[in-house]
Design an enzyme around this catalytic site. Sequence first.
Site, PDB file in Angstrom:
ATOM      1  N   PHE A   1      -3.138  -3.523  10.041  1.00 25.93           N
ATOM      2  CA  PHE A   1      -2.448  -2.723  11.056  1.00 25.93           C
ATOM      3  C   PHE A   1      -3.064  -1.334  11.103  1.00 25.93           C
ATOM      4  O   PHE A   1      -3.283  -0.715  10.060  1.00 25.93           O
ATOM      5  CB  PHE A   1      -0.957  -2.603  10.724  1.00 25.93           C
ATOM      6  CG  PHE A   1      -0.315  -3.897  10.331  1.00 25.93           C
ATOM      7  CD1 PHE A   1      -0.218  -4.936  11.242  1.00 25.93           C
ATOM      8  CD2 PHE A   1       0.183  -4.088   9.050  1.00 25.93           C
ATOM      9  CE1 PHE A   1       0.375  -6.142  10.883  1.00 25.93           C
ATOM     10  CE2 PHE A   1       0.779  -5.280   8.672  1.00 25.93           C
ATOM     11  CZ  PHE A   1       0.873  -6.315   9.594  1.00 25.93           C
TER      12      PHE A   1
ATOM     13  N   GLY B   1      -9.608   3.036  10.526  1.00 27.24           N
ATOM     14  CA  GLY B   1      -8.195   2.999  10.174  1.00 27.24           C
ATOM     15  C   GLY B   1      -7.817   1.811   9.308  1.00 27.24           C
ATOM     16  O   GLY B   1      -8.665   1.063   8.813  1.00 27.24           O
ATOM     17  N   CYS B   2      -6.506   1.609   9.161  1.00 25.35           N
ATOM     18  CA  CYS B   2      -5.987   0.653   8.178  1.00 25.35           C
ATOM     19  C   CYS B   2      -6.139  -0.806   8.587  1.00 25.35           C
ATOM     20  O   CYS B   2      -5.967  -1.695   7.749  1.00 25.35           O
ATOM     21  CB  CYS B   2      -4.516   0.951   7.899  1.00 25.35           C
ATOM     22  SG  CYS B   2      -4.248   2.500   6.990  1.00 25.35           S
ATOM     23  N   ASN B   3      -6.429  -1.088   9.839  1.00 28.71           N
ATOM     24  CA  ASN B   3      -6.666  -2.476  10.240  1.00 28.71           C
ATOM     25  C   ASN B   3      -8.088  -2.921   9.963  1.00 28.71           C
ATOM     26  O   ASN B   3      -8.444  -4.087  10.147  1.00 28.71           O
ATOM     27  CB  ASN B   3      -6.371  -2.659  11.730  1.00 28.71           C
ATOM     28  CG  ASN B   3      -7.259  -1.790  12.611  1.00 28.71           C
ATOM     29  OD1 ASN B   3      -7.206  -0.561  12.506  1.00 28.71           O
ATOM     30  ND2 ASN B   3      -8.064  -2.393  13.463  1.00 28.71           N
TER      31      ASN B   3
END
Length: 396
Positions: free
Chosen positions: A379, A169-171
């Site tokens: 995040f 994911g984006c983190n």
Amino acid sequence: MSTTVTVLTDTWSHRAKRLEGDAKILAIGTATPANWVDQTTYPDFYFRITNSEHLLEHKEKFRRICNKSKIMKRHLVITEELLKKNPNLCTYNEASLNTRQDILVSEVPKLGKDAAMKAIKEWGRPISEITHLVFCTTSGVDMPGADFQLTKLLGLNSSVKRLMMYQQGCNAGAAMLRLAKDLAENNKGGRVLVVCSEVMLSVFRGPSLQQEDNLLAQCLFGDGAAAVIVGTEPRPGLETPLFELVSAAQTTIPDTDSYLKLQLREMGLTFHCSKAVPSLITQNVEDCLVKAFEPFGISDWNSIFWILHPGGNAILDGVEEKLGLEPEKLRASRDVLSQYGNLTSACVLFILDEVRKKSKKDEQMTTGEGLEWGVVFGFGPGLTIDTVVIRSVPIN
């Protein structure tokens, strides 16, 4: 619902002084597909190529989402030719996982190679000195994985220690810096190549009247890869550090695991994002900052430089307002969002590259916009917040 942040992993390193053993970023490289789309005309292309032009209200809603995104363009592997050859990619809920996989397992490592080669060129050392490879992607799954394919594409030693990180994911960009720091500091003389490569084909599909989150995904994500080389004790005259990785932590916001979800289905990777996500992140960022910078006596958030993952314009606006940040603090994050969209794991590394390049262009004293201390924020699903304290180096 409680929004108190819980620390999951990695307690803060309470070291206020620079240590020679701290990991340094020694090079950065980025790459994007040659093909790109103009965000203002993308709604017309998207609804035409997915045979959805009859959904007039949905199309106008998508146009409004694109206009509010503050994204000007995105680079995409997706082309009209590719979609015409694979029409099952264009229909919502149609089984297309095999088609997506066949494309992604080739495109993801290829894009990663382009970024890695740029980082290796800047580093200036023989590729044989790479001891570890960490490859991260949210695009596709395969075994042997993209890490294995990249070792062949680059000609890395067969003994290189590989680690493949799928579906983070984006983190993940910030998390990969944390992982690289641990590897470099615990393997004396090691040089860690980190590659984050993302291709949004995994979430591309036609519109759905029932699943409006899908429109946000079609507007937001772009394709790109970024690579960094990390190591300790740079060789004088042979290696030039760009940033120091001082400390890192990961936290989660309790009871929010359903707020941001990506799930692998027969139609590919599905995307769900609650409208509450920007405010939840905004409410919890300062607590992460306090924990991160208290050991160094820093509490003025305008005195540091910022590498904030631009998950969307609402997150940037929310954090800026909540912390009272000066507009230029998130300029690099806004610029990357504008020119590339949300690049998932690669995004913060693109921003890091932007910051150090502009610092040199503007004749700043350090790689961090003339400042000493900085923060990297990622995040992602969980909701997860990764925080990395970094230190700039003087620009000679």
